[in-house]
Design a protein around this motif. Structure first.
Motif, PDB file in Angstrom:
ATOM      1  N   LYS A  19       0.835  -1.204   0.000  1.00 34.41           N
ATOM      2  CA  LYS A  19       0.000   0.000   0.000  1.00 34.41           C
ATOM      3  C   LYS A  19       0.867   1.250   0.000  1.00 34.41           C
ATOM      4  N   ASN A  20       0.507   2.188  -0.904  1.00 38.23           N
ATOM      5  CA  ASN A  20       1.276   3.428  -1.030  1.00 38.23           C
ATOM      6  C   ASN A  20       0.371   4.665  -1.075  1.00 38.23           C
ATOM      7  N   GLY A  21      -0.915   4.499  -0.784  1.00 44.38           N
ATOM      8  CA  GLY A  21      -1.839   5.623  -0.808  1.00 44.38           C
ATOM      9  C   GLY A  21      -2.539   5.819  -2.141  1.00 44.38           C
ATOM     10  N   GLN A  22      -2.118   5.099  -3.163  1.00 46.48           N
ATOM     11  CA  GLN A  22      -2.718   5.182  -4.499  1.00 46.48           C
ATOM     12  C   GLN A  22      -3.575   3.938  -4.744  1.00 46.48           C
ATOM     13  N   CYS A  23      -4.316   3.952  -5.836  1.00 44.29           N
ATOM     14  CA  CYS A  23      -5.152   2.794  -6.163  1.00 44.29           C
ATOM     15  C   CYS A  23      -4.356   1.630  -6.733  1.00 44.29           C
ATOM     16  N   ASP A  24      -3.195   1.871  -7.215  1.00 45.91           N
ATOM     17  CA  ASP A  24      -2.295   0.811  -7.664  1.00 45.91           C
ATOM     18  C   ASP A  24      -1.073   0.866  -6.791  1.00 45.91           C
ATOM     19  N   PRO A  25      -0.472  -0.210  -6.439  1.00 42.15           N
ATOM     20  CA  PRO A  25      -0.674  -1.596  -6.867  1.00 42.15           C
ATOM     21  C   PRO A  25      -1.778  -2.269  -6.055  1.00 42.15           C
ATOM     22  N   GLY A  26      -1.894  -3.568  -6.241  1.00 41.33           N
ATOM     23  CA  GLY A  26      -2.838  -4.351  -5.462  1.00 41.33           C
ATOM     24  C   GLY A  26      -3.693  -5.243  -6.328  1.00 41.33           C
ATOM     25  N   GLN A  27      -4.468  -6.081  -5.649  1.00 41.81           N
ATOM     26  CA  GLN A  27      -5.385  -6.990  -6.315  1.00 41.81           C
ATOM     27  C   GLN A  27      -6.803  -6.481  -6.099  1.00 41.81           C
ATOM     28  N   VAL A  28      -7.631  -6.610  -7.119  1.00 41.12           N
ATOM     29  CA  VAL A  28      -9.023  -6.177  -7.004  1.00 41.12           C
ATOM     30  C   VAL A  28      -9.772  -7.184  -6.142  1.00 41.12           C
ATOM     31  N   PHE A  29     -10.310  -6.699  -5.020  1.00 46.61           N
ATOM     32  CA  PHE A  29     -11.141  -7.517  -4.137  1.00 46.61           C
ATOM     33  C   PHE A  29     -12.598  -7.433  -4.586  1.00 46.61           C
ATOM     34  N   PHE A  30     -13.027  -6.224  -5.007  1.00 52.71           N
ATOM     35  CA  PHE A  30     -14.400  -6.009  -5.469  1.00 52.71           C
ATOM     36  C   PHE A  30     -14.416  -4.757  -6.333  1.00 52.71           C
ATOM     37  N   THR A  31     -15.276  -4.761  -7.348  1.00 53.97           N
ATOM     38  CA  THR A  31     -15.468  -3.575  -8.165  1.00 53.97           C
ATOM     39  C   THR A  31     -16.893  -3.553  -8.711  1.00 53.97           C
ATOM     40  N   CYS A  32     -17.451  -2.341  -8.846  1.00 54.24           N
ATOM     41  CA  CYS A  32     -18.775  -2.183  -9.455  1.00 54.24           C
ATOM     42  C   CYS A  32     -18.901  -0.775 -10.006  1.00 54.24           C
ATOM     43  N   ASN A  33     -19.828  -0.602 -10.941  1.00 49.97           N
ATOM     44  CA  ASN A  33     -20.161   0.705 -11.518  1.00 49.97           C
ATOM     45  C   ASN A  33     -21.596   1.016 -11.147  1.00 49.97           C
ATOM     46  N   LEU A  34     -21.806   2.185 -10.548  1.00 50.04           N
ATOM     47  CA  LEU A  34     -23.154   2.593 -10.141  1.00 50.04           C
ATOM     48  C   LEU A  34     -23.547   3.858 -10.878  1.00 50.04           C
ATOM     49  N   PRO A  35     -24.822   3.942 -11.321  1.00 45.17           N
ATOM     50  CA  PRO A  35     -25.282   5.127 -12.050  1.00 45.17           C
ATOM     51  C   PRO A  35     -25.311   6.367 -11.148  1.00 45.17           C
ATOM     52  N   ILE A  36     -24.854   7.472 -11.704  1.00 44.86           N
ATOM     53  CA  ILE A  36     -24.883   8.745 -10.990  1.00 44.86           C
ATOM     54  C   ILE A  36     -25.430   9.793 -11.943  1.00 44.86           C
TER      55      ILE A  36
END
Length: 184
Positions: free
Chosen positions: A164-181
């Protein structure tokens, strides 16, 4: 004989330093531990208006997890030029006898997780929580701009144990979704 010895000693030291550097660079990108096995069955995003305290909830509900039934998705309509506190309730209800509040698990193990949000329609998002060193992303301040319209906001939970470095990368995706806004 001394020339041959010096050559082999130099060659051995060169190989040793190359391998040492290689190990260091690889270890910085390796995630320690394994990806958690919890299943996100309910993902709710609370948008709390900082002026009038109204709450709008976007949701992703998938009671059978990775099963054949498609998830139920609910979007939100937000005001332009407004500020929102954004929080999450993330549940694993795959075992009817034991509901797991994943948002609490993520907060407790915050050094291993980062929840990331995209910025559609010119929204600005700043995480306001921390694991002591880096943002977790379970509590955020979001500001909408003058842009109106409809889009999707992506939410991704990254498992970042050991990297962990404070950014969204690196890492493995645990969960992802797209929600309408929708911003009006």
């Amino acid at each position: 004989m001394t020339t041959r010895f010096a050559f082999f000693l130099g060659f051995a030291l060169t190989l040793f330093s190359i391998n040492a550097c290689k190990k260091e660079s690889n270890s910085a990108n390796k995630i320690t531990g394994t990806l958690p096995t919890d299943t996100v069955t309910s993902f709710m995003v609370n948008f709390i208006n900082t002026v009038d305290s109204t709450v709008d909830v976007a949701s992703y509900d998938d009671p059978d997890g990775n099963g054949p039934i498609n998830p139920s998705i609910g979007g939100v309509t937000l005001k332009k030029n407004s500020s929102y506190r954004v929080t999450f309730m993330i549940l694993d209800e795959s075992n009817p006898n034991q509901m797991v509040m994943l948002h609490n698990k993520i907060r407790t193990a915050g050094k291993d997780y980062k929840l990331c949000m995209s910025n559609p329609l010119g929204v600005s998002v700043t995480a306001t929580d921390s694991d002591g060193s880096f943002p977790i992303g379970l509590d955020n301040l979001m500001t909408t701009g003058a842009t109106t319209g409809n889009d999707y906001m992506n939410f991704t939970i990254k498992y970042q144990a050991g990297v962990k470095n404070g950014q969204c990368d690196p890492g493995q995706v645990f969960f992802t979704c797209n929600l309408p806004i929708s911003i009006q």
